[in-house]
Write an enzyme that holds these catalytic residues in place. Structure first.
Site, mmCIF file in Angstrom:
data_model
loop_
_atom_site.group_PDB
_atom_site.id
_atom_site.type_symbol
_atom_site.label_atom_id
_atom_site.label_comp_id
_atom_site.label_asym_id
_atom_site.label_seq_id
_atom_site.Cartn_x
_atom_site.Cartn_y
_atom_site.Cartn_z
ATOM 1 N N GLU A 1 86.804 30.258 8.444
ATOM 2 C CA GLU A 1 85.362 30.028 8.647
ATOM 3 C C GLU A 1 85.008 28.546 8.505
ATOM 4 O OE1 GLU A 1 83.534 32.889 5.902
ATOM 5 O OE2 GLU A 1 83.529 34.336 7.553
ATOM 6 N N GLU B 1 76.678 41.914 -0.686
ATOM 7 C CA GLU B 1 76.311 41.197 0.543
ATOM 8 C C GLU B 1 75.981 42.145 1.699
ATOM 9 O OE1 GLU B 1 79.331 38.503 1.901
ATOM 10 O OE2 GLU B 1 78.284 38.086 3.780
ATOM 11 N N ASP C 1 85.250 42.746 6.597
ATOM 12 C CA ASP C 1 84.576 41.958 5.560
ATOM 13 C C ASP C 1 83.694 42.836 4.661
ATOM 14 O OD1 ASP C 1 83.915 39.722 4.171
ATOM 15 O OD2 ASP C 1 82.547 38.889 5.661
#
Ligand code: GCV
Length: 659
Positions: A269, A376, A348
């Site tokens: 990332e 998240e 993820d």
């Protein structure tokens, strides 16, 4: 949280403790201080006056962290064992279990990661500012979706050592023995934490954690030699780069003699890594490992490496395969003090993902399985989501053997293996933003220690410890809400494991096509006929072949695959009949309506505990449940409308779908 000191003090007020330690270390000093300072209880130097005896018996067990509780005696193989035994004794006293237990942790490393940044913000943090960094007294939640770190120019540490001591206690009480303090996206001033004058301050924090048996780690920026060392390169095979790292590491050990090591997010990332220099990840990790060898330090190297510039036009591209493809060829090539930190699923931390196929397949590499306590993708501590059932299903999933065992058994150095999670705490009054989100923090530690506990047992323990003042009926009501909350969240989220329909970057709330034509490699491929990602060998990306043959066959076959895993592996038509006897489209509608009605029910149940739980907790959860209902309704409406418009098929029960 779960350790109510006044309650413990009350229960133990007539006891007198005696500690029989041949050698004192920081953990034994902490133990004495826990008895005298934290709990205000009596400690004697005369054995005959004692009612509870604490002692080290190095013959107790092979495992240095083991403990034994027998009536009024707490023994440990080492001081750490006694410390764990001491908290276990308190737990057993509080929830009135027999004072008889012999226990040793099943996972060697039981680690917490923080994604805290030196300006006090927390990436993916939903409980206020960092407990480590930022100015004292600042208590607002700055998570506005921008994760740029700003240099703040003054002391970057919060210096709230009272809070850190409390935190150390919570961690040790559930068996956590390692912690990394800063975000793996290491930016700005955060890059300098490994050098003076910051490392000296880190040592003050590390000292507190050490006394609770916890080793401190730091996340590092792979390009630190260039950024802070001012070298022309960070190539792991360059002599001057190796020398730079070994000087930095040797200095760290002068300041923090029991420093744990580094956590590294490289080539991921946008973070720099060895690929920039044409080197592989083993070459990158081993270079650091060499510098750590003399100090028994560890390099924890993340496998979250994928192409974040994916071309969505090519349906053969598959992010789920990335970690496997990058790391499987390197099995056996990593140094003994390197550990690969591998997310439990291939994408993820989604609400439904299969187990990452590296587990079971890697046979010669130390491994840590990574979880995310900070929610998240799971409702951000607004929506209730007790995630332990999902985590347990991962550790008990068998790909060449149950994951909980393969993590240890396939690690050449079993003591360099275990579980790790990004925690959900911050400066918020109740630590986790949502009081009920504390159950995940507690649950993670307990799951690491004893892999055979079930989600119900863990939740029951947490409730009894945390809400000791409320009656069993009220506890049961909260239990009923929480135990079903992960499934409820899944019901109103992206359907049947297809994933990634949330608002980009922010990751809360629906945006069905938010990631569909983007570069992040997380697609659902819905069209007018059907939805899902074809990951089969026969017609898709071939991802199924990464599993053990019997598992691969199950995932490959429409007949054998479980409904809830369907769309992760297959693209199917809306009229396809699932094992539940209904069409795919009807299942999507039904699940979304059901999800909303579960949340409505949670609100009713919660209203019925008003006056039973304390007012702060009541209001804190009530407020979030109302927000959760809006979120669930929004997911339901957007997902159902989207699929109605795509398919043109009506709900067979004629419920409200916005056409
Ligand atoms: C720390 C996801 C999150 C990022 C996180 C990353 C990681 O992509 O959205 O915030 O970065 O995972 O695990 O490194």
């Amino acid at each position: 949280m779960w350790l109510n000191s006044s309650k413990i003090k009350d229960i133990l007020k007539n006891e007198v403790f005696y500690c029989n330690f041949d050698e004192e270390d920081s953990v034994t000093l902490r133990l004495r201080s826990e008895i005298v300072n934290w709990l205000g209880l009596k400690l004697t130097t005369k054995q005959e006056q004692a009612t509870i005896k604490l002692e080290i018996d190095n013959k107790l067990d092979k495992n240095l962290e083991a403990y034994q509780i027998k009536e009024q005696q707490i023994r440990g193989t080492s001081s750490k064992g006694v410390l764990y035994g001491f908290y276990a004794y308190l737990r057993r006293k509080l929830i009135k279990l027999p004072l008889e237990e012999t226990s040793a942790p099943q996972q060697a490393l039981r680690m917490i990661n923080h994604w805290d940044q030196v300006d006090g913000t927390v990436e993916r943090g939903y409980a206020g500012k960092s407990i480590f960094f930022g100015r004292f007294g600042s208590n607002d939640n700055t998570d506005k979706g921008s994760f740029e770190v700003k240099d703040i120019g003054t002391d970057i540490f919060r210096n709230d050592f009272t809070r850190l001591e409390m935190y150390g206690r919570f961690l040790a009480s559930i068996g956590i023995n390692a912690i990394s303090l800063n975000n793996v996206n290491v930016r700005g001033l955060g890059t300098s934490l490994i050098i003076s004058p910051y490392i000296e301050k880190v040592s003050e924090i590390a000292k507190i954690f050490s006394s609770f048996g916890i080793k401190t780690f730091l996340a590092v920026n792979w390009s630190a030699p260039k950024i802070i060392g001012k070298l022309s390169s960070s190539d792991p095979l360059e002599c001057e780069v190796r020398l730079w790292w070994s000087k930095v590491i040797s200095h760290i050990y002068q300041v923090i003699p029991d420093f744990g090591g580094f956590v590294v997010k490289a080539d991921s990332e946008g973070e720099p890594g060895p690929y920039q220099y044409g080197r592989n990840h083993a070459e990158g990790a081993n270079m650091l490992a060499e510098a750590f060898q003399a100090y028994q330090g560890l390099v924890i190297w993340r496998t979250f490496v994928y192409n974040s510039q994916t071309d969505w036009r090519n349906r053969k591209n598959d992010r789920a395969k990335a970690a496997y493809e990058n790391f499987m060829p390197l099995d056996g090539k990593f140094a003994e003090n390197v550990i690969l930190q591998i997310k439990f699923g291939p994408i993820d931390f989604g609400v439904r993902e299969p187990l990452m196929p590296l587990f079971g397949a890697l046979k010669k590499t130390n491994q840590l399985m990574e979880f995310q306590i900070t929610a998240e993708y799971l409702g951000q501590q607004i929506d209730l989501n007790y995630s332990v059932p999902q985590w347990l299903s991962m550790i008990h999933f068998s790909n060449y053997g149950q994951a909980k065992d393969t993590v240890r058994d396939n690690s050449p150095v079993p003591s360099n293996s275990g579980f790790v999670a990004i925690n959900n705490v911050g400066m918020d009054e109740n630590w986790c933003g949502n009081k009920l989100a504390q159950a995940n923090f507690y649950g993670f530690g307990r799951m690491c220690w004893d892999n055979n506990l079930n989600a119900e047992q863990i939740l029951d323990e947490w409730l009894k410890l945390t809400f000791s003042e409320i009656d069993a009926i009220t506890q049961k009501k909260i239990f009923t809400i929480l135990i079903s909350s992960n499934r409820t969240y899944e019901l109103y989220n992206a359907p049947l494991s297809v994933g990634s329909m949330m608002v980009p970057h922010y990751h809360y709330g629906p945006a069905v096509n938010g990631y569909e034509y983007d570069r992040w490699g997380a697609y659902h491929f819905a069209d007018c006929n059907g939805v899902g990602v074809d990951r089969t060998v026969a017609t898709g990306t071939g991802y199924t072949s990464l599993y053990e043959p019997s598992i691969a066959k199950k995932f490959e076959s429409l007949e054998e695959i479980a409904d809830e895993d369907l769309l992760f592996f297959h693209h199917v038509n809306y009229n396809y009949i699932l094992h539940n006897g209904k069409t795919l489209i009807q299942t999507i509608y039904d699940q979304h309506f059901e999800g909303v009605s579960c949340v409505k029910n949670y609100i009713k149940v919660w209203q019925s505990v008003s006056g039973e739980v304390d007012e702060d907790t009541y209001n804190n959860v009530a407020e979030r449940l109302n927000l959760q209902l809006c979120n669930a309704q929004n997911w339901c409406d957007q997902v159902n409308t989207y699929f109605y418009r795509m398919s043109g098929i009506d709900d067979n029960q004629g419920r409200q779908i916005y056409k």
